[in-house]
Design a protein around this motif. Structure first.
Motif, PDB file in Angstrom:
ATOM      1  N   PHE A 147      66.032  -2.521 -24.862  1.00 25.80           N
ATOM      2  CA  PHE A 147      66.724  -3.640 -24.209  1.00 25.80           C
ATOM      3  C   PHE A 147      68.134  -3.259 -23.773  1.00 25.80           C
ATOM      4  O   PHE A 147      68.635  -3.813 -22.792  1.00 25.80           O
ATOM      5  CB  PHE A 147      66.745  -4.860 -25.138  1.00 25.80           C
ATOM      6  N   LEU A 148      68.775  -2.317 -24.463  1.00 21.75           N
ATOM      7  CA  LEU A 148      70.056  -1.815 -23.980  1.00 21.75           C
ATOM      8  C   LEU A 148      69.872  -1.107 -22.645  1.00 21.75           C
ATOM      9  O   LEU A 148      70.666  -1.297 -21.712  1.00 21.75           O
ATOM     10  CB  LEU A 148      70.674  -0.860 -25.006  1.00 21.75           C
ATOM     11  N   MET A 176      71.430 -10.516 -28.731  1.00 19.83           N
ATOM     12  CA  MET A 176      70.283  -9.924 -29.407  1.00 19.83           C
ATOM     13  C   MET A 176      70.597  -8.504 -29.867  1.00 19.83           C
ATOM     14  O   MET A 176      70.278  -8.115 -30.991  1.00 19.83           O
ATOM     15  CB  MET A 176      69.090  -9.911 -28.456  1.00 19.83           C
ATOM     16  N   LEU A 177      71.255  -7.723 -29.002  1.00 21.14           N
ATOM     17  CA  LEU A 177      71.627  -6.347 -29.355  1.00 21.14           C
ATOM     18  C   LEU A 177      72.625  -6.327 -30.513  1.00 21.14           C
ATOM     19  O   LEU A 177      72.523  -5.487 -31.418  1.00 21.14           O
ATOM     20  CB  LEU A 177      72.217  -5.636 -28.136  1.00 21.14           C
ATOM     21  N   MET A 178      73.572  -7.266 -30.481  1.00 20.75           N
ATOM     22  CA  MET A 178      74.554  -7.333 -31.558  1.00 20.75           C
ATOM     23  C   MET A 178      73.889  -7.687 -32.887  1.00 20.75           C
ATOM     24  O   MET A 178      74.228  -7.122 -33.932  1.00 20.75           O
ATOM     25  CB  MET A 178      75.642  -8.359 -31.230  1.00 20.75           C
ATOM     26  N   ASN A 179      72.926  -8.618 -32.849  1.00 23.76           N
ATOM     27  CA  ASN A 179      72.220  -9.000 -34.065  1.00 23.76           C
ATOM     28  C   ASN A 179      71.419  -7.833 -34.646  1.00 23.76           C
ATOM     29  O   ASN A 179      71.365  -7.641 -35.860  1.00 23.76           O
ATOM     30  CB  ASN A 179      71.289 -10.178 -33.789  1.00 23.76           C
ATOM     31  N   ILE A 180      70.798  -7.050 -33.770  1.00 26.85           N
ATOM     32  CA  ILE A 180      70.042  -5.880 -34.240  1.00 26.85           C
ATOM     33  C   ILE A 180      70.993  -4.854 -34.842  1.00 26.85           C
ATOM     34  O   ILE A 180      70.726  -4.284 -35.905  1.00 26.85           O
ATOM     35  CB  ILE A 180      69.229  -5.259 -33.087  1.00 26.85           C
ATOM     36  N   HIS A 181      72.125  -4.630 -34.164  1.00 30.86           N
ATOM     37  CA  HIS A 181      73.081  -3.616 -34.629  1.00 30.86           C
ATOM     38  C   HIS A 181      73.715  -3.996 -35.961  1.00 30.86           C
ATOM     39  O   HIS A 181      73.888  -3.147 -36.850  1.00 30.86           O
ATOM     40  CB  HIS A 181      74.167  -3.421 -33.568  1.00 30.86           C
ATOM     41  N   THR A 182      74.064  -5.271 -36.116  1.00 32.45           N
ATOM     42  CA  THR A 182      74.732  -5.724 -37.339  1.00 32.45           C
ATOM     43  C   THR A 182      73.736  -6.170 -38.415  1.00 32.45           C
ATOM     44  O   THR A 182      74.146  -6.533 -39.515  1.00 32.45           O
ATOM     45  CB  THR A 182      75.683  -6.894 -37.030  1.00 32.45           C
ATOM     46  N   LYS A 183      72.437  -6.174 -38.036  1.00 31.31           N
ATOM     47  CA  LYS A 183      71.383  -6.635 -38.947  1.00 31.31           C
ATOM     48  C   LYS A 183      71.623  -8.071 -39.410  1.00 31.31           C
ATOM     49  O   LYS A 183      71.362  -8.439 -40.551  1.00 31.31           O
ATOM     50  CB  LYS A 183      71.250  -5.700 -40.149  1.00 31.31           C
ATOM     51  N   SER A 184      72.144  -8.852 -38.480  1.00 30.51           N
ATOM     52  CA  SER A 184      72.393 -10.274 -38.734  1.00 30.51           C
ATOM     53  C   SER A 184      71.591 -11.097 -37.736  1.00 30.51           C
ATOM     54  O   SER A 184      71.501 -10.741 -36.557  1.00 30.51           O
ATOM     55  CB  SER A 184      73.882 -10.584 -38.606  1.00 30.51           C
TER      56      SER A 184
END
Length: 315
Positions: free
Chosen positions: A31-32, A81-89
């Protein structure tokens, strides 16, 4: 309706596209990549149209608006969505969720109306070429550019105001990758009949008028093209229409499948697949299957690339 334990929702949990930990890195990269391709592709289209005076015509003004709407559409959902995946939040605040939902509706509706505007522009250009500049006057061009933005915000505001009255109970887990209206309605313990009805009626109205305009335009275009004696000119006209029709079929097919019917008739996976199609895939492929296949656009892009290469070499 059973109300459960009513609570004041401060956040929602976005489960994303998959709950498998081993798939998160793949989804992030995928997605990135799609996001960067969309932003760069549509950004180059806007830049080329803005810098090339030959493209300062109504059709390319509409195309520039479509490219801007596509960048905005994918930027509404994918970065979070990318931030949530990266931060695992998986959390998103209630206010951010409402904001995300609002702008997701805005840009979907804008795309819808702009596709109708582009079809009408092609109808005038092919069926009434000698009167094109008379019909598509500057004030008409501005009107056709502004009205999609006005109407889309009215539609989004209507759904948002109706949504704000809803009560949420124990469940605040959203099986989606962004705050989409239809899945959010399933979480409410309030009566959502009015919301579902508004979703159907407003959605039907928003879809019907542009689609009718597209259908009417292309019926007239086909009739006009079939009367052209030159096979080369006939193929050129059909080729341009084919690119636009591909975008139309991709866009309307997914919109109707996800939003035209009440949300209770769809499974979560179908909602997510449809949402990915019109919020991620369509904005990414639009520059390729519509703008970049255009001869004038290709010429403008070559000029833009040449300017970027040789400008640093100038003293």
């Amino acid at each position: 309706m059973h109300q459960g334990n009513q609570t004041t929702i401060s956040e929602f949990l976005l489960l994303g596209l998959s709950n498998q930990p081993e798939q998160q890195k793949l989804l992030f990269v995928l997605f990135l990549g799609r996001y960067l391709v969309t932003v760069v592709g549509n950004g180059v289209i806007i830049l080329a149209i803005g810098l090339d005076s030959y493209l300062h015509t109504p059709m390319y003004l509409f195309l520039a608006n479509l490219s801007f709407a596509d960048i905005s559409s994918i930027s509404t959902s994918v970065p979070k969505m990318l931030m949530n995946i990266h931060t695992k939040s998986q959390s998103i605040s209630y206010e951010s969720c409402i904001t995300q939902m609002y702008f997701a509706i805005v840009f979907v509706v804008i795309d819808n109306f702009l596709l109708g505007v582009l079809a009408y522009d092609r109808f005038v250009a092919i069926c009434h070429p000698l009167n094109y500049m008379t019909i598509i006057q500057p004030r008409i061009c501005i009107f056709l550019t502004v009205i999609p933005w006005v109407l889309s915000n009215i539609v989004a505001l209507t759904h948002t105001l109706l949504f704000l009255r809803l009560i949420f109970c124990d469940s605040h887990t959203l099986p989606h990758f962004f705050c989409d209206l239809a899945p959010l309605l399933k979480l409410s313990c309030s009566d959502t009949v009015i919301n579902e009805l508004a979703l159907f009626i407003v959605g039907l109205s928003v879809i019907t008028f542009p689609f009718a305009l597209i259908l009417f335009s292309y019926i007239c275009i086909v009739r006009a093209v079939l009367r052209i004696s030159s096979a080369e000119r006939k193929w050129k006209a059909f080729s341009t229409c084919g690119s636009h029709l591909t975008v139309v079929l991709l866009f309307y097919g997914t919109i109707v499948g996800v939003y035209f019917f009440p949300s209770s008739t769809h499974h979560d996976d179908r909602d997510k697949i449809g949402a990915v199609a019109f919020t991620v895939v369509t904005p990414m492929v639009n520059p390729f299957i519509y703008s970049l296949r255009n001869k004038d656009m290709k010429c403008a892009l070559r000029k833009l690339i040449s300017r970027k290469i040789f400008l640093p070499l100038m003293p």
